[in-house]
Design an enzyme around this catalytic site. Structure first.
Site, PDB file in Angstrom:
ATOM      1  N   HIS A  53       0.848  -1.193   0.000  1.00  0.00           N
ATOM      2  CA  HIS A  53       0.000   0.000   0.000  1.00  0.00           C
ATOM      3  C   HIS A  53       0.894   1.258   0.000  1.00  0.00           C
ATOM      4  CE1 HIS A  53       0.506   1.233   4.272  1.00  0.00           C
ATOM      5  NE2 HIS A  53       0.511  -0.079   4.526  1.00  0.00           N
ATOM      6  N   CYS A  78       3.613  -4.265   6.707  1.00  0.00           N
ATOM      7  CA  CYS A  78       3.215  -4.056   5.317  1.00  0.00           C
ATOM      8  C   CYS A  78       4.394  -3.580   4.469  1.00  0.00           C
ATOM      9  CB  CYS A  78       2.090  -3.028   5.254  1.00  0.00           C
ATOM     10  SG  CYS A  78       0.506  -3.671   5.867  1.00  0.00           S
TER      11      CYS A  78
END
Length: 217
Positions: free
Chosen positions: A181, A192
């Site tokens: 992301h 992430c």
């Protein structure tokens, strides 16, 4: 009268002569026409009895029977139905994907991440289609694990449900709560893969659910 007596006497004498010539079964002195009692020919001694009947021997009390053996009952086992049960052959193992010559992942990867160099690539059949691009990954206690994964879902405007609704634009999830992301390229994440805004949009458009993502050290 005297003559008459002589005639009667002569008749009696003649009858006596005739009686002497008659059948021996007629005793002398019986008047003519008088029958004698029948003489029994049955002897009181059983030995002298002439048996004219032919004695037929009685048939043997043991009948001659044809010995018939007890039939042996043959127990016929019904034939078992022959069903051709074909055991499916195990599928041959899939050949291990070859190592790409353009990135540190296999030719099966659609996205490749190398943690030690903070780099990532988009790939197709072992060929790099985009990258390498700069990334940041998990900090201590939230390290991004290496391995092979599949894209699970995408959300363009995702917000973290764990970290105070922190924005996670262009999210592409591939390992539980871990996703590509848009994020900071100067700060480490909670696991992430942070991408630049341009790279995040490119990854969101290029990857589909089920695509393979490989993470190497």
């Amino acid at each position: 009268m005297r003559v008459r007596k002589l005639i009667v006497g002569a008749a009696v004498a003649a009858a006596a002569v005739l009686s002497a010539c008659s059948s021996p079964s007629t005793p002398i002195g019986l008047a003519a026409g008088q029958q004698t009692a029948p003489v029994s020919t049955e002897s009181s001694s059983p030995a002298t009895t002439a048996t004219t009947a032919t004695q037929t021997s009685a048939p043997s009390s043991t009948p001659t029977s044809t010995s018939t053996s007890t039939p042996t009952s043959t127990k016929t086992t019904p034939p078992k139905p022959t069903t051709s049960k074909t055991t499916p052959k195990p599928a041959p193992p899939k050949p291990k994907p070859e190592q790409s010559t353009e990135a540190p992942c296999s030719t099966a990867a659609k996205a490749c991440i190398k943690l030690s160099t903070n780099q990532s690539w988009l790939m197709q059949d072992g060929k790099v289609t985009y990258g390498p691009v700069k990334i940041t990954h998990g900090r201590k206690g939230y390290l991004t694990p290496p391995g092979t994964f599949k894209v699970q879902f995408k959300n363009k405007d995702h917000k973290s449900s764990i970290f105070n609704d922190a924005p996670m634009p262009w999210s592409v999830f591939f390992n539980g709560g871990i996703a590509f992301h848009q994020g900071s390229l100067s700060q480490l994440s909670h696991g992430c893969i942070h991408l630049s805004p341009a790279a995040a949009q490119k990854y969101f458009g290029a990857l589909s659910v089920g695509d393979q993502v490989e993470v190497v050290r």
